[in-house]
Design a protein around this motif. Sequence first.
Motif, PDB file in Angstrom:
ATOM      1  N   VAL A  14      14.205 -13.812  -0.444  1.00 32.39           N
ATOM      2  CA  VAL A  14      13.395 -13.679   0.777  1.00 32.39           C
ATOM      3  C   VAL A  14      12.753 -12.303   0.828  1.00 32.39           C
ATOM      4  N   ALA A  15      13.509 -11.275   0.502  1.00 38.27           N
ATOM      5  CA  ALA A  15      12.968  -9.912   0.535  1.00 38.27           C
ATOM      6  C   ALA A  15      11.784  -9.774  -0.419  1.00 38.27           C
ATOM      7  N   TRP A  16      11.929 -10.268  -1.643  1.00 34.99           N
ATOM      8  CA  TRP A  16      10.833 -10.134  -2.615  1.00 34.99           C
ATOM      9  C   TRP A  16       9.617 -10.954  -2.212  1.00 34.99           C
ATOM     10  N   LYS A  17       9.859 -12.086  -1.574  1.00 36.97           N
ATOM     11  CA  LYS A  17       8.729 -12.887  -1.062  1.00 36.97           C
ATOM     12  C   LYS A  17       7.975 -12.085  -0.010  1.00 36.97           C
ATOM     13  N   LEU A  18       8.706 -11.469   0.912  1.00 33.12           N
ATOM     14  CA  LEU A  18       8.075 -10.658   1.958  1.00 33.12           C
ATOM     15  C   LEU A  18       7.413  -9.406   1.380  1.00 33.12           C
ATOM     16  N   PHE A  19       8.067  -8.764   0.407  1.00 31.42           N
ATOM     17  CA  PHE A  19       7.465  -7.591  -0.235  1.00 31.42           C
ATOM     18  C   PHE A  19       6.132  -7.971  -0.857  1.00 31.42           C
ATOM     19  N   TYR A  20       6.123  -9.131  -1.502  1.00 29.72           N
ATOM     20  CA  TYR A  20       4.898  -9.586  -2.167  1.00 29.72           C
ATOM     21  C   TYR A  20       3.803  -9.895  -1.141  1.00 29.72           C
ATOM     22  N   GLU A  21       4.175 -10.562  -0.067  1.00 26.76           N
ATOM     23  CA  GLU A  21       3.190 -11.000   0.933  1.00 26.76           C
ATOM     24  C   GLU A  21       2.639  -9.852   1.780  1.00 26.76           C
ATOM     25  N   GLN A  22       3.510  -8.904   2.168  1.00 32.47           N
ATOM     26  CA  GLN A  22       3.044  -7.896   3.115  1.00 32.47           C
ATOM     27  C   GLN A  22       3.266  -6.459   2.654  1.00 32.47           C
ATOM     28  N   GLY A  23       3.813  -6.287   1.461  1.00 37.12           N
ATOM     29  CA  GLY A  23       4.055  -4.947   0.935  1.00 37.12           C
ATOM     30  C   GLY A  23       5.456  -4.468   1.262  1.00 37.12           C
ATOM     31  N   TYR A  24       5.949  -3.595   0.424  1.00 34.49           N
ATOM     32  CA  TYR A  24       7.311  -3.078   0.581  1.00 34.49           C
ATOM     33  C   TYR A  24       7.456  -2.274   1.874  1.00 34.49           C
ATOM     34  N   GLU A  25       6.551  -1.333   2.085  1.00 28.62           N
ATOM     35  CA  GLU A  25       6.659  -0.447   3.250  1.00 28.62           C
ATOM     36  C   GLU A  25       6.558  -1.225   4.569  1.00 28.62           C
ATOM     37  N   ALA A  26       5.718  -2.261   4.590  1.00 26.72           N
ATOM     38  CA  ALA A  26       5.508  -3.015   5.833  1.00 26.72           C
ATOM     39  C   ALA A  26       6.641  -3.993   6.141  1.00 26.72           C
ATOM     40  N   THR A  27       7.482  -4.272   5.167  1.00 23.05           N
ATOM     41  CA  THR A  27       8.586  -5.221   5.360  1.00 23.05           C
ATOM     42  C   THR A  27       9.796  -4.487   5.928  1.00 23.05           C
ATOM     43  N   THR A  28      10.366  -5.042   6.983  1.00 21.67           N
ATOM     44  CA  THR A  28      11.539  -4.421   7.607  1.00 21.67           C
ATOM     45  C   THR A  28      12.799  -5.234   7.299  1.00 21.67           C
ATOM     46  N   VAL A  29      13.927  -4.587   7.441  1.00 21.92           N
ATOM     47  CA  VAL A  29      15.212  -5.272   7.273  1.00 21.92           C
ATOM     48  C   VAL A  29      15.326  -6.392   8.299  1.00 21.92           C
ATOM     49  N   ASP A  30      14.868  -6.141   9.533  1.00 21.42           N
ATOM     50  CA  ASP A  30      14.926  -7.179  10.568  1.00 21.42           C
ATOM     51  C   ASP A  30      14.124  -8.422  10.163  1.00 21.42           C
ATOM     52  N   GLN A  31      12.972  -8.240   9.543  1.00 22.83           N
ATOM     53  CA  GLN A  31      12.187  -9.396   9.086  1.00 22.83           C
ATOM     54  C   GLN A  31      12.947 -10.174   8.010  1.00 22.83           C
ATOM     55  N   ILE A  32      13.572  -9.465   7.096  1.00 19.40           N
ATOM     56  CA  ILE A  32      14.348 -10.113   6.035  1.00 19.40           C
ATOM     57  C   ILE A  32      15.496 -10.907   6.648  1.00 19.40           C
ATOM     58  N   ILE A  33      16.203 -10.283   7.598  1.00 21.16           N
ATOM     59  CA  ILE A  33      17.329 -10.931   8.268  1.00 21.16           C
ATOM     60  C   ILE A  33      16.870 -12.195   9.008  1.00 21.16           C
ATOM     61  N   ASN A  34      15.780 -12.073   9.757  1.00 17.28           N
ATOM     62  CA  ASN A  34      15.267 -13.229  10.508  1.00 17.28           C
ATOM     63  C   ASN A  34      14.840 -14.359   9.585  1.00 17.28           C
ATOM     64  N   GLU A  35      14.152 -14.007   8.524  1.00 18.45           N
ATOM     65  CA  GLU A  35      13.678 -15.025   7.569  1.00 18.45           C
ATOM     66  C   GLU A  35      14.851 -15.733   6.886  1.00 18.45           C
ATOM     67  N   CYS A  36      15.931 -14.977   6.622  1.00 15.21           N
ATOM     68  CA  CYS A  36      17.124 -15.550   5.984  1.00 15.21           C
ATOM     69  C   CYS A  36      17.991 -16.336   6.960  1.00 15.21           C
TER      70      CYS A  36
END
Length: 193
Positions: A14-36
């Motif tokens: 999930v983290a790598w999907k979000l990193f790819y879609e919106q960039g590493y800096e723009a991705t937050t831990v909260d987004q990763i947690i919510n997506e998971c």
Amino acid sequence: MDQLNSTKNRISSVAWKLFYEQGYEATTVDQIINECGISKGNFYHYFSAKDDLLNTLSDIFDDEYTKIMSILDDDMNSFDKLIETSKYLFRFIEESVPVELLSILYSSQIVKKGKKHLLDQQRVYYKVLQQIISEGQRRNQIRNDKSFWELAKIYAIQERAVLYDWCICEGNYPLSSYGIELLEMFLKDIKID
């Protein structure tokens, strides 16, 4: 796969999907947690910070090396197998890993204290290099005057050099063609003609 590895792998994916879609800096831990769909405690059980997820890219690369080994022709020249594994990974990187993320991984390996995941000789990557180089030495296709570990180190250094250059050039040349040309040129001395 047990529940622990399953959860950890899901977080990484999930983290790598979000990193790819919106960039590493723009991705937050909260987004990763919510997506998971997991708790913060569950996330922090596996990773102490978002930066720790960078190290999982080497696991993703190792998965790709496992895939390429299953489709390589056993009769192929061993030096050509080495180049083919790099070409496969370089193509994967071009298609799936933004330059920004690879650059962050490399910079984290340089400045971060502790384990250097890219240098971990227990990785699938080094086992693949060992297998192909040892085979090439037995077949008299790869030089025998150096140990397979020395040759694996030389190969890994040259491969990382190409990837590092591609990062600092911001991906402005095709990695899977020009990058491979460079790699073949740098490594021509380990091949026996």
